[in-house]
Design a protein around this motif. Structure first.
Motif, PDB file in Angstrom:
ATOM      1  N   TYR A 150      -3.074  -4.752 -76.504  1.00  0.00           N
ATOM      2  CA  TYR A 150      -3.156  -3.493 -76.989  1.00  0.00           C
ATOM      3  C   TYR A 150      -4.441  -3.065 -76.630  1.00  0.00           C
ATOM      4  O   TYR A 150      -4.540  -1.711 -76.343  1.00  0.00           O
ATOM      5  CB  TYR A 150      -2.928  -3.613 -78.613  1.00  0.00           C
ATOM      6  N   GLY A 155      -5.960   1.022 -77.009  1.00  0.00           N
ATOM      7  CA  GLY A 155      -6.003   0.761 -78.648  1.00  0.00           C
ATOM      8  C   GLY A 155      -7.374   0.419 -79.084  1.00  0.00           C
ATOM      9  O   GLY A 155      -8.152  -0.468 -78.535  1.00  0.00           O
ATOM     10  N   TRP A 177      -4.240   4.650 -81.347  1.00  0.00           N
ATOM     11  CA  TRP A 177      -4.444   5.565 -80.129  1.00  0.00           C
ATOM     12  C   TRP A 177      -4.518   7.052 -80.868  1.00  0.00           C
ATOM     13  O   TRP A 177      -3.511   7.602 -81.277  1.00  0.00           O
ATOM     14  CB  TRP A 177      -3.264   5.437 -79.204  1.00  0.00           C
ATOM     15  N   LEU A 183      -2.154   6.881 -75.330  1.00  0.00           N
ATOM     16  CA  LEU A 183      -1.266   5.645 -75.015  1.00  0.00           C
ATOM     17  C   LEU A 183      -0.230   5.871 -74.009  1.00  0.00           C
ATOM     18  O   LEU A 183      -0.008   5.116 -73.121  1.00  0.00           O
ATOM     19  CB  LEU A 183      -0.653   5.391 -76.349  1.00  0.00           C
TER      20      LEU A 183
END
Length: 193
Positions: A150, A155, A177, A183
């Motif tokens: 992530y 993230g 995000w 993202l």
């Protein structure tokens, strides 16, 4: 070939099996062995079947389906391919962190590091953006070895909390995000050529 598509109720049993297989792999040594051995693909399938048909709050489930030479050799071939991963989400349960939430992302071990998780995240990000979410988030157990995925997708760690899970106290962290376009950009297909 691996395709990403919206889940159908008939996918629920395969989704439940992927859920259990990935938890037993990712959380071995993290969660109690008894808890992991007691996981039931059938119980999870029932929950996922409900999630697939319940589209309230912008909820959706997408699956990664492998067919042809990409299909797992140890699973019986199915018409249309074999579910090897999935993602679910919708409007955030805690909207103070973000507007949209990725609730689950699970992928069989043999399909990691092949871009399938990234494609599942893109499907969910595109869905969340389409239902009006301008930001996205997810929770992951801090001891989950895949949490770095992530961060590689951009993230930003935004919150931590201790929860009681499987009879023990565990820390989980939220990745955010904001805006959701970060993202979408991180999961964009690589240009060919």
């Amino acid at each position: 070939m691996i395709c990403i598509r919206r889940a159908r109720p008939a996918d629920a049993a395969a989704i439940g099996a992927v859920h259990v297989a990935t938890w037993r792999s990712a959380y071995a040594g993290v969660l109690p062995e008894r808890y992991l051995s007691d996981l039931s693909p059938i119980r999870h399938a029932i929950g996922y079947e409900q999630a697939i048909v319940d589209r309230r709050h912008g909820h959706a489930v997408f699956v990664a389906v492998a067919s042809g030479p990409d299909a797992p050799p140890d699973r019986p071939p199915q018409e249309g391919g074999v579910v090897v991963g999935f993602v679910s989400g919708g409007r955030a349960r805690r909207d103070w962190l973000a507007q949209g939430e990725v609730e689950t992302l699970y992928l069989l071990d043999d399909y990691r590091d092949r871009g399938v998780g990234r494609r599942l995240m893109r499907a969910m990000a595109a869905h969340l953006a389409a239902v009006g979410c301008r930001s996205a988030m997810l929770w992951v157990l801090s001891d989950n070895p895949t949490r770095w995925f992530y961060q590689r997708l951009g993230g930003r760690p935004a919150a931590r909390e201790v929860i009681r899970f499987a009879g023990q106290m565990m820390e989980q962290m939220a990745f955010v995000w904001d805006p959701i376009e970060t993202l979408l950009a991180a999961t964009a297909p690589a240009p060919e050529g």
